[in-house]
Scaffold this motif. Structure first.
Motif, PDB file in Angstrom:
ATOM      1  N   SER A  47       8.531  37.523  45.229  1.00  0.00           N
ATOM      2  CA  SER A  47       9.960  37.190  45.290  1.00  0.00           C
ATOM      3  C   SER A  47      10.785  38.088  44.377  1.00  0.00           C
ATOM      4  O   SER A  47      11.884  38.523  44.737  1.00  0.00           O
ATOM      5  CB  SER A  47      10.170  35.718  44.915  1.00  0.00           C
ATOM      6  OG  SER A  47       9.541  34.856  45.848  1.00  0.00           O
ATOM      7  N   LEU A  52       7.499  30.379  53.439  1.00  0.00           N
ATOM      8  CA  LEU A  52       8.064  31.311  52.472  1.00  0.00           C
ATOM      9  C   LEU A  52       7.569  32.732  52.740  1.00  0.00           C
ATOM     10  O   LEU A  52       8.363  33.680  52.755  1.00  0.00           O
ATOM     11  CB  LEU A  52       7.681  30.889  51.048  1.00  0.00           C
ATOM     12  CG  LEU A  52       8.097  31.838  49.921  1.00  0.00           C
ATOM     13  CD1 LEU A  52       9.613  32.007  49.884  1.00  0.00           C
ATOM     14  CD2 LEU A  52       7.584  31.336  48.574  1.00  0.00           C
ATOM     15  N   ILE A  94       9.829  35.833  53.849  1.00  0.00           N
ATOM     16  CA  ILE A  94       9.899  37.039  53.024  1.00  0.00           C
ATOM     17  C   ILE A  94       9.664  38.276  53.882  1.00  0.00           C
ATOM     18  O   ILE A  94      10.350  39.296  53.734  1.00  0.00           O
ATOM     19  CB  ILE A  94       8.881  36.971  51.867  1.00  0.00           C
ATOM     20  CG1 ILE A  94       9.363  35.980  50.800  1.00  0.00           C
ATOM     21  CG2 ILE A  94       8.685  38.347  51.238  1.00  0.00           C
ATOM     22  CD1 ILE A  94       8.377  35.759  49.669  1.00  0.00           C
TER      23      ILE A  94
END
Length: 235
Positions: free
Chosen positions: A18, A84, A88
């Motif tokens: 992240s 997630l 991403i």
């Protein structure tokens, strides 16, 4: 190795990925700003810097994508963690395309300079700068929403896209008027049409990023929904 330790390691890997996504986002945001500066100042050197940065952005996308594949294969994540990672992957794809749009603007600047277009020629470069400010603000807000997994901020980005689209439509009308009033501007104005479209696409990619934030948090794909429909989903 305990399950808790494995989970902690996985969280660290996700956090590292992240952070790199946000670093990539900051780089492409800077690229867009440099490209617009190069346009408004007819600065070929800054335009060249944008093109150099494009190589780094492309490499970052490939590196992050490779690490995502490794994490998925090794950890076999489920539920929100898998969402997630998928989000991403889509996010870095959109960021890479923002970099492509910045590079497109930079190449246009180089072409305008090489063809001898004068910076004194009456063209709506300030209007383009305003459109770019809207688009980069939207991109910055989308990255902030990603960093904090904030669906309300993501919703604001989705709503802001209509403002950017309206500014683009206004620019098209203005460029057509310039071409009709002064034939000398036709060639440069056509180039600026593509610049305006590139900036509008930056806004579209910011919207795409915001939609991925909502997908991570809510597990719902909100693409192709109206802002009102998205708002009802995140409540």
């Amino acid at each position: 190795m305990s399950e808790k330790h494995l989970s902690s390691q996985f969280d660290m890997e996700l956090g590292g990925i992240s952070t790199r996504v946000l670093e990539m986002g900051g780089l492409v945001e800077s690229q867009v700003g440099q490209a617009i500066y190069a346009l408004t100042h007819f600065n070929g050197e800054v335009a060249s810097q944008v093109l150099i940065s494009e190589e780094r952005v492309n490499q970052m996308e490939m590196d992050i994508d490779a690490d995502l594949s490794t994490i998925i294969a090794r950890r076999q994540p489920t539920a929100r963690d898998l969402r997630l990672l998928i989000a991403i992957s889509k996010t870095i794809g959109n960021l890479e395309r923002v970099g492509d749009e910045a590079a497109r603007i930079a190449r246009t600047v180089q072409r305008l300079i090489n063809t001898g277009v004068s910076s004194r020629l009456r063209l709506p470069v300030n209007d383009l700068s305003f459109e770019a400010d809207l688009a980069t603000a939207s991109l910055r807000k989308a990255l902030d929403a990603f960093a904090r997994l904030d669906t309300q901020t993501a919703l604001e980005v989705i709503k802001d896209d209509n403002v950017i689209d309206a500014e683009f439509d206004g620019l098209m009308r203005k460029l057509i008027t310039y071409m009709m009033e002064d034939p000398r501007t036709i060639s440069a104005s056509i180039d600026l049409v593509f610049v305006a479209k590139a900036i509008e696409r930056v806004g579209d990619h910011a919207k795409n990023l915001a939609e991925q934030v909502i997908y991570i948090v809510k597990g719902t794909d909100v693409r192709h929904n109206t802002p009102d429909a998205v708002e009802s989903i995140i409540k």
